[in-house]
Design a protein around this motif. Structure first.
Motif, short mmCIF file in Angstrom:
data_model
loop_
_atom_site.label_atom_id
_atom_site.label_comp_id
_atom_site.label_asym_id
_atom_site.label_seq_id
_atom_site.Cartn_x
_atom_site.Cartn_y
_atom_site.Cartn_z
N GLU A 1 0.85 -1.19 0.00
CA GLU A 1 0.00 0.00 0.00
C GLU A 1 0.88 1.24 0.00
N PHE A 2 0.52 2.26 -0.72
CA PHE A 2 1.34 3.48 -0.71
C PHE A 2 0.49 4.72 -0.91
N LYS A 3 1.05 5.85 -0.46
CA LYS A 3 0.41 7.15 -0.68
C LYS A 3 0.88 7.66 -2.03
N ASP A 4 -0.05 7.96 -2.89
CA ASP A 4 0.26 8.28 -4.27
C ASP A 4 0.09 9.79 -4.49
N ILE A 5 1.19 10.54 -4.37
CA ILE A 5 1.08 11.99 -4.53
C ILE A 5 1.44 12.39 -5.94
N ARG A 6 0.48 13.04 -6.61
CA ARG A 6 0.70 13.40 -8.02
C ARG A 6 0.81 14.92 -8.16
N HIS A 7 2.00 15.38 -8.45
CA HIS A 7 2.22 16.82 -8.60
C HIS A 7 1.85 17.28 -10.00
N ARG A 8 1.48 18.55 -10.09
CA ARG A 8 1.16 19.07 -11.43
C ARG A 8 2.45 19.20 -12.22
N TYR A 9 2.50 18.56 -13.36
CA TYR A 9 3.71 18.58 -14.17
C TYR A 9 4.01 20.00 -14.63
N GLY A 10 2.97 20.73 -14.98
CA GLY A 10 3.11 22.08 -15.53
C GLY A 10 3.76 23.09 -14.59
N THR A 11 3.59 22.90 -13.29
CA THR A 11 4.11 23.90 -12.36
C THR A 11 5.30 23.37 -11.56
N TRP A 12 5.82 22.24 -11.99
CA TRP A 12 6.88 21.58 -11.24
C TRP A 12 8.12 22.44 -11.08
N SER A 13 8.51 23.16 -12.13
CA SER A 13 9.77 23.91 -12.03
C SER A 13 9.72 24.92 -10.88
N VAL A 14 8.52 25.40 -10.56
CA VAL A 14 8.37 26.33 -9.43
C VAL A 14 8.52 25.58 -8.11
N GLU A 15 7.93 24.39 -8.07
CA GLU A 15 7.94 23.60 -6.84
C GLU A 15 9.26 22.89 -6.56
N SER A 16 10.00 22.61 -7.63
CA SER A 16 11.12 21.68 -7.48
C SER A 16 12.17 22.16 -6.48
N ASP A 17 12.37 23.48 -6.39
CA ASP A 17 13.36 23.99 -5.42
C ASP A 17 12.97 23.65 -3.99
N LYS A 18 11.68 23.75 -3.74
CA LYS A 18 11.17 23.43 -2.40
C LYS A 18 11.46 21.96 -2.07
N PHE A 19 11.22 21.10 -3.04
CA PHE A 19 11.46 19.68 -2.80
C PHE A 19 12.94 19.35 -2.68
N LYS A 20 13.75 20.11 -3.39
CA LYS A 20 15.20 19.94 -3.23
C LYS A 20 15.60 20.30 -1.81
#
Ligand SMILES: N[C@@H](CCC(=O)N[C@@H](CS)C(=O)NCC(=O)O)C(=O)O
Ligand SMILES: N[C@@H](CCC(=O)N[C@@H](CS)C(=O)NCC(=O)O)C(=O)O
Lengths: 202, 207
Positions: free
Chosen positions: B33-52
């Motif tokens: 079983e897993f939690k399936d988090i799906r990020h918006r591909y279109g806005t990823w470049s904005v979010e990616s720094d946060k995830f880094k």
């Protein structure tokens, strides 16, 4: 034991095949080189001689098998030697993950050979230099990814640094963890002479 | 505590396209079983720094799987981590492990080409690269008589190859004639109890 043969292109120290050569030296396995010309004639040469199923090289003949794909070849050789990999699942994962990042670096490096991009050094080299540095800073007990224990990925990353240097795109300055890795590989007893000869042949 | 022991997968909202789906399929097949988090591909470049910064991805790329308190990136190494953890889904001898690894590496090369051809698949991709890729992979499958790469035991590479067929079909690039070994693999995967319904639900309607 049957002879070990490495099929690759005549690219000197560049490219995927050289990592397999370096690793064979490290493992003290004698091998023969069969070199092909890296140009538009390769597909027809391959067809005529039936060298590679995938159309790509390197191919390694060993233990009566034909092995393809350079990183899987390194892992085959590591398991064969019972060494050069992590011990725990997580250590094995780390070695694998950094090889996968190296593989992404390689794709960009090959693209650069055919279509020169003016910002290759500023974007690609810089990005991967940072990533490799980040991973090689994890365990500072020794120069390798897993500290004092060399694994197959160290030879791949060593060659990535070398290949960027060869095409005049070395990271400048090279970070401390990667400088240590480079010095450590250069000094390894089984590859020392080979690497020294390679350097003078350039 | 219980909630934290469920692995979390971070990937994009791309349906079955892309690298993350290979892991979803694998986890489902393994009954994890897993939690399936799906990020918006279109806005990823904005979010990616946060995830880094959060350490979820050092490279700024996805997928990322958080499991057993560790963060894993790079999708094929993730599959191998899971296979070792489960003690299943890989070959047993050195040579068998190599076969699985080599096919997975062919798939990695395929993936790089596929990504470059999503929008408008080139003739080179469709007429040269793909026939060569499917033929090379089929050759490995023919060594053990299928339906899976190693015969009747499934391995992590089977999910990757299956997804290459699926993803090529969805971008309209799949060769009309696939090697018999690949067709057989496809049927076998689509009949697996833990994933059959999931796959069916997501398959495009074949008119
Ligand atoms: N994933 C394969 C890729 C091999 C590959 O792309 N090799 C290049 C040379 S380094 C090649 O054979 N290029 C010739 C061609 O594609 O025609 C590996 O790791 O060995
Ligand atoms: N080698 C990595 C590559 C990961 C990768 O390139 N992921 C793509 C999506 S499939 C991505 O994150 N793209 C977004 C971006 O580059 O910003 C892996 O196997 O996971």
């Amino acid at each position: 034991m049957s002879t070990v043969t490495l099929h690759y292109f005549g690219l000197g120290s560049l490219g995927r095949g050289e990592i397999v050569r370096l690793f064979l030296h490290e493992l003290n396995i004698d091998y023969e080189d069969v070199l092909y010309t890296y140009d538009e004639t390769w597909p027809s040469v391959n067809k005529a001689k039936d060298v590679s199923l995938t159309g790509t090289l390197p191919v390694l003949e060993i233990d009566d098998l034909r092995l393809y794909q350079h990183l899987p070849i390194l892992r085959y050789l590591s398991r064969r030697a019972g060494a050069y990999d992590g011990e725990t699942n997580h250590e094995k994962y780390l070695v694998d993950a950094v090889s996968d990042i190296y593989n992404d670096w390689r794709t960009g490096w090959v693209a650069q050979l055919t279509a020169k991009s003016p910002d290759y050094q500023a974007t690609h080299v810089d990005k991967f230099h940072r990533l490799f540095t980040d991973f090689y800073s994890r365990d500072s007990s020794g120069p390798y990814l897993l500290g004092n224990k060399p694994t197959y990925v160290d030879f791949a990353v060593f060659q990535a640094l070398d290949n960027d240097e060869c095409i005049g795109c070395a990271p400048n300055p090279l970070s401390e963890p990667l400088t240590k890795l480079k010095e450590a590989v250069l000094a390894r007893p089984n590859v020392k002479t080979y690497l020294a000869e390679r350097a003078t042949a350039k | 505590m219980a909630a934290e022991t469920i692995p979390t997968l971070h990937y994009f909202d791309l349906g079955t396209l892309g690298r993350g789906e290979v892991i979803r399929l694998f986890l489902r097949d393994a009954g994890i079983e897993f939690k399936d988090i799906r990020h918006r591909y279109g806005t990823w470049s904005v979010e990616s720094d946060k995830f880094k910064q959060q350490g979820i991805t050092r490279t700024g790329k996805l997928p990322a799987l958080i499991i057993n308190g560790t963060i894993l990136n790079q999708h094929v190494p993730i599959l191998r981590y899971l296979s070792r953890d489960l003690g299943r889904y890989d070959g047993e001898t050195n040579h068998k492990k190599f076969q699985v690894d080599a096919v997975a590496d062919n798939y990695i090369d395929w993936r790089a080409q596929w990504v470059a051809n999503i929008g408008n698949p080139s003739d080179d991709y469709k007429n040269k690269f793909l026939p060569m890729y499917y033929a090379a992979v089929a050759k490995y499958y023919s060594e053990n008589n299928g339906p899976y790469l190693l015969g009747d035991k499934i391995t992590y590479a089977d999910f990757a190859v299956y997804q290459s067929v699926d993803n090529d079909e969805r971008i309209g690039a799949l060769p009309t004639e696939l090697p018999a070994e690949i067709v057989k693999l496809r049927e076998a995967i689509e009949g697996r109890p833990n994933i059959a319904a999931y796959i069916k639900e997501n398959r495009p309607n074949k008119a």
